[in-house]
Scaffold this motif. Structure first.
Motif, mmCIF file in Angstrom:
data_model
loop_
_atom_site.group_PDB
_atom_site.id
_atom_site.type_symbol
_atom_site.label_atom_id
_atom_site.label_comp_id
_atom_site.label_asym_id
_atom_site.label_seq_id
_atom_site.Cartn_x
_atom_site.Cartn_y
_atom_site.Cartn_z
ATOM 1 N N SER A 2 0.825 -1.211 0.000
ATOM 2 C CA SER A 2 0.000 0.000 0.000
ATOM 3 C C SER A 2 0.855 1.256 0.000
ATOM 4 O O SER A 2 0.318 2.358 -0.039
ATOM 5 C CB SER A 2 -0.904 0.027 1.240
ATOM 6 N N MET A 3 2.168 1.081 0.086
ATOM 7 C CA MET A 3 3.032 2.262 0.076
ATOM 8 C C MET A 3 3.976 2.210 -1.116
ATOM 9 O O MET A 3 4.277 1.147 -1.655
ATOM 10 C CB MET A 3 3.828 2.358 1.379
ATOM 11 N N THR A 4 4.436 3.386 -1.521
ATOM 12 C CA THR A 4 5.442 3.440 -2.576
ATOM 13 C C THR A 4 6.817 3.218 -1.958
ATOM 14 O O THR A 4 7.001 3.360 -0.748
ATOM 15 C CB THR A 4 5.430 4.806 -3.259
ATOM 16 N N SER B 266 7.771 6.265 -0.114
ATOM 17 C CA SER B 266 7.248 6.434 1.244
ATOM 18 C C SER B 266 8.132 5.704 2.246
ATOM 19 O O SER B 266 8.406 6.203 3.336
ATOM 20 C CB SER B 266 5.816 5.900 1.343
ATOM 21 N N GLN C 159 10.411 7.343 5.320
ATOM 22 C CA GLN C 159 10.228 6.972 6.720
ATOM 23 C C GLN C 159 11.476 6.392 7.363
ATOM 24 O O GLN C 159 11.639 6.452 8.574
ATOM 25 C CB GLN C 159 9.086 5.956 6.849
ATOM 26 N N VAL D 233 -7.903 -5.660 6.405
ATOM 27 C CA VAL D 233 -8.205 -4.238 6.498
ATOM 28 C C VAL D 233 -8.008 -3.712 7.907
ATOM 29 O O VAL D 233 -7.549 -2.604 8.122
ATOM 30 C CB VAL D 233 -9.657 -3.986 6.037
ATOM 31 N N SER E 219 -4.501 -0.410 16.166
ATOM 32 C CA SER E 219 -4.805 0.990 16.313
ATOM 33 C C SER E 219 -3.780 1.593 17.273
ATOM 34 O O SER E 219 -3.727 1.209 18.442
ATOM 35 C CB SER E 219 -6.225 1.097 16.850
ATOM 36 N N PRO E 220 -2.924 2.499 16.827
ATOM 37 C CA PRO E 220 -1.794 2.924 17.662
ATOM 38 C C PRO E 220 -2.207 3.749 18.874
ATOM 39 O O PRO E 220 -1.539 3.711 19.891
ATOM 40 C CB PRO E 220 -0.943 3.754 16.696
ATOM 41 N N LEU E 221 -3.310 4.471 18.802
ATOM 42 C CA LEU E 221 -3.630 5.397 19.888
ATOM 43 C C LEU E 221 -3.934 4.684 21.216
ATOM 44 O O LEU E 221 -3.308 4.991 22.229
ATOM 45 C CB LEU E 221 -4.786 6.319 19.486
ATOM 46 N N PRO E 222 -4.885 3.723 21.235
ATOM 47 C CA PRO E 222 -5.135 3.036 22.512
ATOM 48 C C PRO E 222 -3.870 2.382 23.056
ATOM 49 O O PRO E 222 -3.616 2.409 24.265
ATOM 50 C CB PRO E 222 -6.183 1.983 22.154
ATOM 51 N N SER F 62 -3.433 5.709 0.973
ATOM 52 C CA SER F 62 -3.314 4.758 2.072
ATOM 53 C C SER F 62 -2.175 5.120 3.027
ATOM 54 O O SER F 62 -2.326 5.033 4.247
ATOM 55 C CB SER F 62 -3.105 3.379 1.465
ATOM 56 N N SER F 63 -1.024 5.520 2.483
ATOM 57 C CA SER F 63 0.111 5.892 3.343
ATOM 58 C C SER F 63 -0.252 7.084 4.209
ATOM 59 O O SER F 63 0.107 7.144 5.385
ATOM 60 C CB SER F 63 1.348 6.237 2.502
ATOM 61 N N GLN G 116 -0.541 7.205 8.376
ATOM 62 C CA GLN G 116 0.253 8.130 9.192
ATOM 63 C C GLN G 116 -0.597 9.076 10.024
ATOM 64 O O GLN G 116 -0.153 9.554 11.055
ATOM 65 C CB GLN G 116 1.181 8.953 8.292
ATOM 66 N N VAL H 109 -4.329 8.828 10.609
ATOM 67 C CA VAL H 109 -5.558 8.365 11.265
ATOM 68 C C VAL H 109 -5.166 7.505 12.453
ATOM 69 O O VAL H 109 -4.296 6.653 12.343
ATOM 70 C CB VAL H 109 -6.441 7.570 10.274
ATOM 71 N N TRP H 110 -5.782 7.771 13.626
ATOM 72 C CA TRP H 110 -5.406 7.043 14.842
ATOM 73 C C TRP H 110 -6.183 5.750 14.992
ATOM 74 O O TRP H 110 -5.672 4.772 15.503
ATOM 75 C CB TRP H 110 -5.697 7.894 16.084
ATOM 76 N N LYS I 175 -9.973 4.310 9.761
ATOM 77 C CA LYS I 175 -9.218 3.781 8.619
ATOM 78 C C LYS I 175 -10.142 3.002 7.693
ATOM 79 O O LYS I 175 -10.112 3.154 6.478
ATOM 80 C CB LYS I 175 -8.092 2.857 9.108
#
Lengths: 537, 537
Positions: free
Chosen positions: A149-151, A154, A158, A487, A491-494, B153-154, B158, B160-161, B166
């Motif tokens: 999903s990334m080039t 990208s 990173q 899909v 989820s990084p926040l929690p 998507s990238s 980066q 969306v939490w 998503k």
């Protein structure tokens, strides 16, 4: 009525034909080629040189000991390889508009410590990732959807720290694929590296690296000699195929003026060219989407011949890696002195640079190339004998070089249709290879695979049981099986909130043990006696 | 000998013709269409319904008050619009395999506080970015190369939490473009949003939003009535163009059986279809690359007619947004009750879901759609009158819907060739629009623009001075001007190291002022007296 019609007389088509006839000499076989020559993306030409005239490759030129398919064919056809000249100082000019030209003799450019660290960590990361990729079924690799999903760009953004290495990776992308890092899927880059045995193999002139050997007399001979063995009468040049119509029992392959019936077709066109043919019935939707997601790279190759190999005399190897600028068209050059001793340099104008410079006049490009050579190797570079170049984007029935890349989303969604036969049409071409995909060796491997598939259909008795199994290819994936579980990522926040809370509590415990003891005491006091009993016996 | 041959009788081709003839009725004009009907990606069909039979759109169906070009045409052609039905509860089912079905009546789904925060910050970010994009020349937007080097998507990964958002963005991408977020450039997403007047406009049914109105009697009428005004004899159906050959004074446009001479061609094919034609001379390299970087989306639209609008009776609006799963094919549905009162629902199977479900049988898809409707709206959903669907990927001379998207690298490298005429060939089609690109309104705008270009060539006297200037388009960018200054981005590591050092020093100064005073004293003592004098007078 033919048994097999092969579309394309490049290395994959000719290898397929060669293998088919070796197994079953009775097969009626025809190869249709749009160009007026065999060889596809290999082309060997006479160029005026120090010794009068000599031959150089204007297309694919390098082979490597690790490329088993092409090395075997070279031996079989009685051809000889010789190593790429690499002795002496290499020129390195990267890292921003004010960067200085540097020289080095080791295999590693003279990076600053910071860039070197960056280089080591980055190559380690991508090489480790590429080892995790399944070349045959890349969508099954760990984390495939995220990587696809990334080039490539990208990922570089990173994970590369320094501007110089970012620029360096862009040059590598241009020189290897003919596209910018933004124009391909990162998973494709990893798969391509994996198919070559590792990232470093793509870049190196050392043993096993993609730039290890050259072929005496040029690589087009591979196709020419194959065509002779197959029989010239079986190869019809200047016959571009326009349509492939499948009936119940046969296929009709049409050119502008003729029509041929056969049982099976092997289509070796690069994907963007294959998409231009008319198909009856229409290609399945995923195959159509596949070709819309595989643009071809852009590469212009040049050869400059000289009276003497002045760079060798001055201690240069002839290898230059140059930062992109408005004055220097090329990304890399190498020594290209012929086996008979005619001095020459070869260079590549690649990716976006090829695109930018393709709109200028030949003389302008030549002058820019030569004055850049003067800058990097000395004033002798201006006294050349001849400058010849080949813009592969202009080549009919190729339209680009060296390879079709894959855009994000292609590998995880449409890749299964890359090698899957459609009715009586089988697919070959270096883009379909699983070993050294994008190279001559890959083209040959793909031809062998397609030949196996066709033999399993027409002459199964010529195949061993193992070969018959291999010809079926991997089981067709159940596309819908667990597609949608991908899909939902983490989820990084929690996670971050939880970690922060734990850290804060731990800090509190360490810094003020009294507070924590009080709090715990109160909590225990608050809890009903029954529960407390269980927790603190 | 014609003045103009237009390839394609969709909204852009017909609008171009209409405008041309309005300005200069003497122009000899011919429209060649591959399909056996006009309308391109709009298609209105009879479907069995409660009132016997009624008409529904199986292609583009919505227009909006903010879409000036299509609204003007609707008025001019004497057609009538009516608002999309939105009253009542909307069904929302997103957020992982164990998510519950929720209902809401406001314009915002019933998100949890965390997801709501996430939604607000993300929409704010992308909307602000989209406002910075130059739609006419997107490569000139601030930070264009970086934004075009990543997939949508990238960017989501980066910024969306939450997992739920998503997933929600992926559904939006499928429903609006017919592709996954990984399959388009983030800069393209921003440009597309900017051309629609903002990100929210793309998603909304509120005034100005893309789903505001529908057209009584169907949208194909726009093309049918335009064709009548132009003159049916000027539109030749079932005549797929195969080749466009440009000479010094004229162009020859060939179909399978005929050949037409003209002065100018307007090519309205979507980019992937335009790439399949033969061009003599060949298209320029950047135009060829452009079409290789613009795959088309995949959309299957279905209409289900019912005896009663049971969902309205139960307080539902008919709008469902559903998470992708193996059991539910569609992403979104809406009320589609006809102006005469025949109850119906319309839904979209889009992007990867369309791809997955296209290999199943019609009955299987229908049953899955209906049982999902039962799940979301109640058991009454199983008693439908008729189910009809249209898989646009199977439609000849379209090959996909709703629009061709742009892959990373396309906008910054090849975009200038999107509208730039190639000799006597001018380009139209909704993909070339700058207002509501990808919509019917964009198709009409592109037709107007192409007509202006052609009039400037053939009948400049019919144009005002302003129009003549507009017809020239923006000055051709000097592609090489400062292209390579882009490559050098900032380097985060030195910046981070410097910031860390400054922070450490500052902390030291605050925590232990004595140490810093000592150090400064020693430094001053160490400096030569002369320098010290200047620093500490």
């Amino acid at each position: 009525m033919y048994d097999i019609v092969i579309v394309g007389a490049g290395l994959s088509g000719l290898s397929a034909a060669h293998n088919l006839l070796r197994r079953d000499a009775k097969l009626k076989l025809l190869i249709l080629e749009g160009k007026d020559r065999v060889g596809g993306r290999t082309l060997t030409q006479d160029v005026p040189a120090a010794g009068g005239v000599d031959r150089w490759d204007l297309g694919g030129q390098w082979v490597a000991s690790s490329q088993t398919h092409v090395m075997q064919l070279i031996e079989e056809l009685g051809l000889v390889v010789y190593p790429q000249y690499t002795k002496g100082k290499k020129v390195h000019h990267m890292g921003g508009p004010r960067a200085k030209i540097s020289h080095y003799t080791s295999s590693m450019p003279s990076y600053s410590l910071l860039v070197l660290l960056d280089f080591v960590q980055f190559i380690w990361k991508i090489d480790r990732l590429s080892k995790s990729v399944c070349v045959e079924e890349p969508w099954r690799s760990p984390d495939a959807v995220r990587l696809d999903s990334m080039t490539f760009s990208s990922y570089i953004e990173q994970h590369v720290w320094t501007r110089e290495l970012k620029e360096e990776m862009a040059v590598c992308s241009r020189a290897v694929f003919g596209v910018e890092p933004s124009q391909m899927s990162f998973l494709f880059f990893l798969m391509y590296s994996a198919a070559a045995g590792g990232v470093v193999q793509l870049l190196e002139t050392s043993p096993g690296g993609a730039q290890e050997f050259r072929v005496k007399g040029g690589t087009q001979q591979l196709s020419e000699r194959l065509a002779e063995r197959i029989g010239i009468e079986r190869v019809q040049l200047s016959s571009p195929v326009t349509a492939i119509c499948q009936g119940d029992d046969s296929v009709e392959v049409r050119t502008l003026s003729e029509s041929f019936s056969c049982k099976v077709v092997i289509n070796t066109c690069p994907p963007h060219m294959a998409a231009k043919l008319q198909y009856q019935p229409a290609l399945p939707a995923d195959r159509q989407q596949l070709s819309q997601h595989m643009p071809v790279g852009h590469m212009t190759k040049f050869i400059v011949t000289y009276p003497t190999a002045f760079w060798r005399e001055k201690g240069f190897s002839g290898e230059i890696v140059a930062r992109p600028s408005n004055s220097c068209p090329f990304s890399v050059t190498f020594d290209a002195t012929s086996p008979s001793g005619s001095p020459a340099l070869v260079g590549f104008i690649a990716g976006l640079q090829a695109h930018d410079w393709s709109s200028t006049k030949l003389e302008e490009r030549r002058d820019a190339v030569v004055s850049s050579l003067v800058r990097y190797l000395g004033p002798e570079a201006s006294h050349f004998i001849h400058y010849v170049e080949k813009d592969w984007a202009q080549e009919p029935y190729s339209g680009g070089c060296p390879v079709n890349v894959m855009m994000p989303g292609m590998l995880t969604y449409f890749h299964p249709s890359l090698r899957r036969p459609f009715g009586r049409i089988h697919w070959a071409g270096t883009e379909t290879a699983t070993e050294w995909c994008g190279y001559m060796s890959g083209a040959i491997q793909s031809g062998h695979r397609a030949a196996l598939e066709v033999l399993a259909r027409l002459s199964p008795h010529t195949l061993s049981q193992e070969e018959r199994k291999a010809a079926q290819g991997p089981a067709q994936p159940n596309a819908q099986s667990d597609r949608w579980s991908y899909v939902t990522g983490y989820s990084p926040l929690p996670v971050a909130l939880t970690l922060t809370a734990i850290t804060l509590c731990a800090t509190l415990l360490l810094v003020k043990p009294q507070i924590s003891r009080d709090v715990i005491g109160q909590v225990i006091a608050w809890l009903p006696a029954r529960v407390t009993k269980r927790v603190v016996p």
